[in-house]
Scaffold this active site. Sequence first.
Site, short mmCIF file in Angstrom:
data_model
loop_
_atom_site.label_atom_id
_atom_site.label_comp_id
_atom_site.label_asym_id
_atom_site.label_seq_id
_atom_site.Cartn_x
_atom_site.Cartn_y
_atom_site.Cartn_z
N ASP A 29 0.84 -1.20 0.00
CA ASP A 29 0.00 0.00 0.00
C ASP A 29 0.88 1.24 0.00
O ASP A 29 1.96 1.25 0.58
CB ASP A 29 -0.92 0.03 1.23
CG ASP A 29 -1.84 -1.18 1.28
OD1 ASP A 29 -2.49 -1.46 0.26
OD2 ASP A 29 -1.89 -1.85 2.32
N ASP A 81 0.65 5.26 0.98
CA ASP A 81 -0.09 6.35 1.61
C ASP A 81 0.64 7.66 1.38
O ASP A 81 1.88 7.71 1.37
CB ASP A 81 -0.23 6.11 3.12
CG ASP A 81 -1.07 4.87 3.42
OD1 ASP A 81 -1.84 4.46 2.54
OD2 ASP A 81 -0.94 4.33 4.53
N ASP A 124 2.43 6.63 14.76
CA ASP A 124 2.42 5.66 15.86
C ASP A 124 3.81 5.22 16.29
O ASP A 124 4.19 5.39 17.46
CB ASP A 124 1.57 4.44 15.47
CG ASP A 124 1.93 3.86 14.10
OD1 ASP A 124 2.91 4.33 13.49
OD2 ASP A 124 1.24 2.92 13.66
#
Length: 423
Positions: A68, A70, A136
């Site tokens: 993926d 982002d 995070d």
Amino acid sequence: MLIRYKQDENGKTLPVANIYTQSEHKIQANLLDRDALWAIKKLQSSGSEAYLVGGAVRDMMLGNIPKDFDIATSASPRQIQRLFWNARIIGKRFKLVHLVFKDKVLEVSTFRSGEESEDGNNNVFGSIDQDAKRRDFSINSFYYDPSTGQLLDFNHAMEDFRKKKISSIIDLDESFQEDPVRMVRAVKYSVSTGFSLRWNVKMAIRKYSNELSRVSTSRLTEEVNKILASGHSCKIINELKKYKLLVFMLPAFSIYSTFPQVQKSLKDLDERVQSAKQGKGPEVVLADMIKALVDPLVVFADDQLTIDQRFKETFRQIKVLISPMTPSNYDVELASERLLTERGFKTPRNCVRNQRPTNRIPNRKGGQMMRKGRPETANAEVSSVTKKRRNRRRGPKKTPGTGNQIPIAESANPKSSAEAHDL
């Protein structure tokens, strides 16, 4: 290494980020998705900041092809939507934009300040350095600019990366209570990268593991799907059980997860997924992953079941074993069919219903809109006979002011389907 500075409220110059060049971070440009590159360039050409962020940068730094991609930008969701023909705004507390392609979805987020507005939502946008403090874990906090080849590090993450350590950027007491799924991700990142969790992260996971019980089933389903598709599912599941997280994700399955047959089935799945990622084997779909998860645990106590009864019983057992996961019935039905076929049983005709189409590009003003009384696909389909008749009536296209026909091959050479659409 370069350093990025900013001025505080008193006009004092402060360093905010380390900037690493191509020779220092060694990210290979050929690992970057062309559509993601197109989106970043388009955002930057509109005057906005735009960077590749998160796991994609981490994977490229490890030399792996990301699954993926982002993007983080200074443009607001509405500005992004006006800029891209395939944009779709999602979310309530913090709005994101999905760029929908035929075979992928790119997630674009606006820099987040970390503050909450008076109505309780998180749609308070900020600067890139504020956004970096909301990430995070350190290994996921890099910002990569493919147009310059520079890697921005606001959290001294490169030090963790070189030491192969995973640290939390947000205070752990706040982080795991704010979003308990971060505990699952920490374990997953540790296994997939080979990096070790810092001692305080391990202790915090053990302390707050029960917080996972309040996470929605849809989010847990998404995480389980990612784990099964990672190529490291066996090790990740074992680590989740070690930290007492698996019981909140797959309570029934967690009882049997250490059985030798289950371990072997998961290891076989991981080998198939790794082969598929390397282009050496067929694609492993979600139904295959579900089947591998439960295959050794599905049993039939009654040998006199009819074909329909056996299929329904298989479907029921799978749903119990993977509860509270909520995959589509199509995936569970397909897993049931393949499991029974592999064991030599017949399956009912049409036992697997058709899968609903996903990732449709939303209708936009000025685009192709559905006409009343016609099915959705009709607006994009015109018979070949009609096309030929129209071409005969109109004749060949000509360049204004000349008698020359426009050549079929354009001089521009688009590198992706998105660029081809723009051209």
